[in-house]
Design an enzyme around this catalytic site. Sequence first.
Site, PDB file in Angstrom:
ATOM      1  CD  GLU B 265     -41.427-101.955-110.517  1.00  0.00           C
ATOM      2  OE1 GLU B 265     -42.332-101.153-110.810  1.00  0.00           O
ATOM      3  OE2 GLU B 265     -40.219-101.607-110.421  1.00  0.00           O
ATOM      4  CG  HIS B 268     -44.734 -98.149-109.032  1.00  0.00           C
ATOM      5  ND1 HIS B 268     -44.822 -96.800-108.759  1.00  0.00           N
ATOM      6  CD2 HIS B 268     -43.401 -98.439-109.031  1.00  0.00           C
ATOM      7  CE1 HIS B 268     -43.600 -96.294-108.586  1.00  0.00           C
ATOM      8  NE2 HIS B 268     -42.713 -97.269-108.740  1.00  0.00           N
TER       9      HIS B 268
END
Lengths: 496, 496
Positions: B265, B268
């Site tokens: 994450e 991202h």
Amino acid sequence: MTAYQSLEAIRKRVAALGNAMGILHWDMETMMPDGVAPARAEVLAEMSLMVHELETGEQLPDLLAEAEEQAEQLNPWQRANLREIRQLYLHANATPTDLVEKIVMARSESTMAWREARPKNDFKSLAPKLDALFSLQREVATIKSEAMGVSPYEALLDEYDPGRREPQVDAIFADLEAFLPDFVQQALEKQSAGPDILMPRGPFPVTHQAQLSKEVMQILDFPFDHGRLDTAAHPFSGGAEGDLRITTRYEEDDFTKSLMAVIHETGHALYENGRPHDWRGQPVGDSRGMTLHESQSLLLEMQAARSEEFIRFIGPVAQKILKGEGPAWDIDNLLRVYRKVEPGLIRVYADEVTYPLHVIMRYKLEKAIIADDIPIAELPIAWNDMMEQYLGIRPSDDKDGVMQDVHWPEGILGYFPTYSLGAMAAAQIFATAKTAEPGILPGLAQGDFKPLYGWLDKNIRSQGCLYTPDELIEKATGAPLGTEAYKQAIYARYMG
Amino acid sequence: MTAYQSLEAIRKRVAALGNAMGILHWDMETMMPDGVAPARAEVLAEMSLMVHELETGEQLPDLLAEAEEQAEQLNPWQRANLREIRQLYLHANATPTDLVEKIVMARSESTMAWREARPKNDFKSLAPKLDALFSLQREVATIKSEAMGVSPYEALLDEYDPGRREPQVDAIFADLEAFLPDFVQQALEKQSAGPDILMPRGPFPVTHQAQLSKEVMQILDFPFDHGRLDTAAHPFSGGAEGDLRITTRYEEDDFTKSLMAVIHETGHALYENGRPHDWRGQPVGDSRGMTLHESQSLLLEMQAARSEEFIRFIGPVAQKILKGEGPAWDIDNLLRVYRKVEPGLIRVYADEVTYPLHVIMRYKLEKAIIADDIPIAELPIAWNDMMEQYLGIRPSDDKDGVMQDVHWPEGILGYFPTYSLGAMAAAQIFATAKTAEPGILPGLAQGDFKPLYGWLDKNIRSQGCLYTPDELIEKATGAPLGTEAYKQAIYARYMG
């Protein structure tokens, strides 16, 4: 779609944006990383602009006129909704967009200047920004005054407390001004003649205080499936419809501040929660202005939670959770702690007896500001003179004097009176409720708020904006808003 | 204002709503009390409608045409922005509003049915809802297919990975399909011939794991002044422009899942953070579709963090924070733990070697669904047959078979391929970066990501949507998207 239905659709969209902004504001104060501030401000500005456009759309005058012509086809709630939509249109449409934009800029500059100037006790650097902002607000007040047929100050007040007019505020505040300074002296004398007041000694770890907050909120029936408690720099009640976000802050050496803040904000939140569900998203389903809102927070904080019944109940609960020991925890001492009168410099820490004096002096100064009767440079001296006159203490600096509140640097004028009008309403509503529902005080003695809430739900919370604030108070209490109940309550509490 | 400027203003407003919705979504998964779900859904639906109206406003065709006529007055970024605005208009405008509304309803019903049916292993009760939703998505695919001159499946894929076409995906997946099943067997044989793989033994308290997460995010240069980490039911990266909100979840008996999720994450989030600041709020400043997005998360998770250099660096850090003891913490064993190949039923837990096989079978089934070649009732058997064929294991129920992912119940078709296309891109980009910047691996050995980020910022993150996804990959790596780098990387890691 009828014209009325079109108006409802517009308001529904405004409400959706308002709910989103409510959560974004809460997030900003509780969760948001610091570096995001400018980006968040841009998002909120764009959304405010969308709200403004929706509220002042060019089709609105025709829709309003048409809906008002067909008003006999509406039921009472719809008619009240239409009245509120008209009122909101009046406020939103009165101010030209370029003036709104100037104010947004001036407010931002003045708030930033205040953040820097206050710790440095540097009123001079704040003064020009404040002056510029006040000038713009005077323009707004004048424009709205003409559009609404009220005085300039009333035009500002009306935004926070719809229908509130100066003569009534003047009369209530004159009454308090005549009564309170002497009363404070008497209460102080009686207090010093009594036993010493022992403050429970900390430190009270934040985890314990947070546990106490949650416990008290449970006792107050805060709906945790529709809300939450967090910490923030300042306590507030916010969030969205059906999503109650309240905050507090903790000081390790004094648990009472946070506890009272939690009860206060829970009062706000429960008012929001009790709004008529069927009218969510429509103005008539909204809370009834800031005097009523403050009445609901103060009713819990200053009336119910300051009752002997409740203090005797909550004292041992707090002692257990905070692991309190010693004579300060004796319940009779706790009663005295919670009812201590102490004139001080700071409004937000004021007790219920001295608080209105803080508000009255701000009200007088605000009226002078709007009338352009006082130069900015003279504000600090006028402030200090009034503090001395009303509360017998003179600030030694501006930091804890004229610069203590964020309201003026934010350009918020006409809001302060609602704090004390709310206190009057709280006392009046609580007195009526106690008479109408004899189970209220015995309930509080057991931490059971249902009898009180039963009455509040029926008479206040569920009424939304069906009536004007004054109509609502009169319907609920059988009398116009006044000072009698408040005076009786503090007399009983401090001189009885 | 020129036509182009008007388009920018519209997109700026869409972006503000998008940013607000991003935070509301994050709040929904992390902070929001359960009871608020229906109210929040209404707010988000109203805001989605506003976005849809802005994106399909009746003035758009003229504005687009006029701006395109005057395109020679625009600079390359503006021209690319205009191209993206046209593309977004195509997607938003293709589907009639009543069909969009039907899908919203069907999606909501199907998702709710899935939540109930999955724990009960009851595909039959989900099937009719899924069938209804798939029918509507077939309609959308057909309409968009005609509007865009692509195949129906491509029309769906294009929304997530603009410009992606079936023949290219078919070729890449055929290549993997021919290569991977044998490779998995070889890797398994090599693995079982080697030392036993010892899993570090928990429990690992959540507080320790959370501390490790923060520490790893610091190492990865996550900008905590512009983002935060929280826990949620599923790890995700969300939030708003300049406000990166990532989540993870913790399992006390296995810290590796959460650790890898945090790295994923963060990848991202850092892609979002590196988007061209000057183009925030405009489509050309956006991330370049889901294949590129997944390439950035997988580049960190599967390439950089699985490098021997980084594992040797992070192993002792993790051991210290988690207070790990025993031979499982031997660094050579940790290397084996992190590079364990193990065919399993669940896609989200799959290792980098078996993962594409999960995706390829979904891709094939999705194409059959959109072509209406497979009745809903036959999906579970087709699923199980393919699992057996590709991974050598047959699900014993539908819960961990065809019902394991939320994508289909949410009507998301055409998204799955981007996971593995992203894995191919990650390997290809990492291989190029390592060659171009020899400091990358030595950096990772010291927990220093700057050499890697320097290259990524310049070649990927800062490029926004200046190019199409395929152009961007080819410009950055010198070759079209392919499987070579991925195959080399896993060969080196598992057979080398």
